[in-house]
Design an enzyme around this catalytic site. Sequence first.
Site: not given
Ligand SMILES: NC(=O)c1ccc[n+]([C@@H]2O[C@H](COP(=O)([O-])OP(=O)(O)OC[C@H]3O[C@@H](n4cnc5c(N)ncnc54)[C@H](OP(=O)(O)O)[C@@H]3O)[C@@H](O)[C@H]2O)c1
Length: 264
Positions: A144, A157
């Site tokens: 991130s 975070y």
């Molecule tokens: N959205 C943003 O603004 C943003 C910005 C920068 C970076 N990111 C990073 O990008 C990545 C994805 O973000 P996103 O926005 O796509 O978030 P999201 O839609 O909340 O997706 C998170 C994913 O992680 C999985 N997960 C969570 N805990 C888990 C566990 N214990 N075991 C296995 N899987 C797990 C969830 O699946 P289940 O709940 O089905 O397990 C879900 O598929 C993250 O690392 C986040 O920090 C996001």
Amino acid sequence: MGIQNRRAVVTGASSGIGAATVRLLRAHGWDVVGVARREDRLQALAAETGATYFVADLLKQGDVDALADHLRQTGGVSTLINNAGGAAGMDSVEAGSVEDWQWMLEVNVIAVKRVVSALLPLLRESVAGAPTGTAVADILTVSSTAGHFAYAGGGGYNASKFAVTSLSEVLRLELSGEPIRVLEIAPGMVKTDEFSINRFKGDAAAAEAVYANVPDPLSADDVAATIVTMVEMAPHISLDLVIIKPVAQSAVYKVHRGPLEVKQ
Ligand SMILES: NC(=O)c1ccc[n+]([C@@H]2O[C@H](COP(=O)([O-])OP(=O)(O)OC[C@H]3O[C@@H](n4cnc5c(N)ncnc54)[C@H](OP(=O)(O)O)[C@@H]3O)[C@@H](O)[C@H]2O)c1
């Protein structure tokens, strides 16, 4: 190794950036294994895209060991995309909950270490014996901008994403001389369905306010397109770190709201 021989594991495949990455890799002809806890979502994605999936809670060592066994028995892995993760809270360091910090450090850092340790032998196998320059394995981690720039309220975070950025840097040094790339993508503001809702613990209004009037925050598809570009680069090129933000976000804490206009 052509793309038709490459097999990617995408963690956090049940929503957001992970699901979009599975879709695009499949559209490009990759063999893909999606990993997450929610089987119904993985199943639907598999039916839609032809990916396979494995249900695992990455906070459990036994689940990660079982994932490695499954991959060993079904064709290995050449490309690991560590995407699972998330944020909890926007509190100050002083006020933030210890439980939120523990979860973020577990899911954003320890789980990545656990998966890397379990899958590295398989990643090595995927490129063992290939003449130099003809094949490369990849460990790509979605960190991130919070892993590079602190902001008030970033708390656990920031701490966890800085840590996983360090993990990639250390790993790149330790894998020196091997045909394995260690890649990092650091997205800024991405509008995905669940990330902010989870961060604000179900408060939809607070989650929506993050993106209010921001012209074109990144989409999951935008980040997926960049991830796929990184892992499809020629085998001698390593895009070590890609920072990707919407144009309206000049810095992690400086977001323009309203139309973008040239200054007169
Ligand atoms: N959205 C943003 O603004 C943003 C910005 C920068 C970076 N990111 C990073 O990008 C990545 C994805 O973000 P996103 O926005 O796509 O978030 P999201 O839609 O909340 O997706 C998170 C994913 O992680 C999985 N997960 C969570 N805990 C888990 C566990 N214990 N075991 C296995 N899987 C797990 C969830 O699946 P289940 O709940 O089905 O397990 C879900 O598929 C993250 O690392 C986040 O920090 C996001």
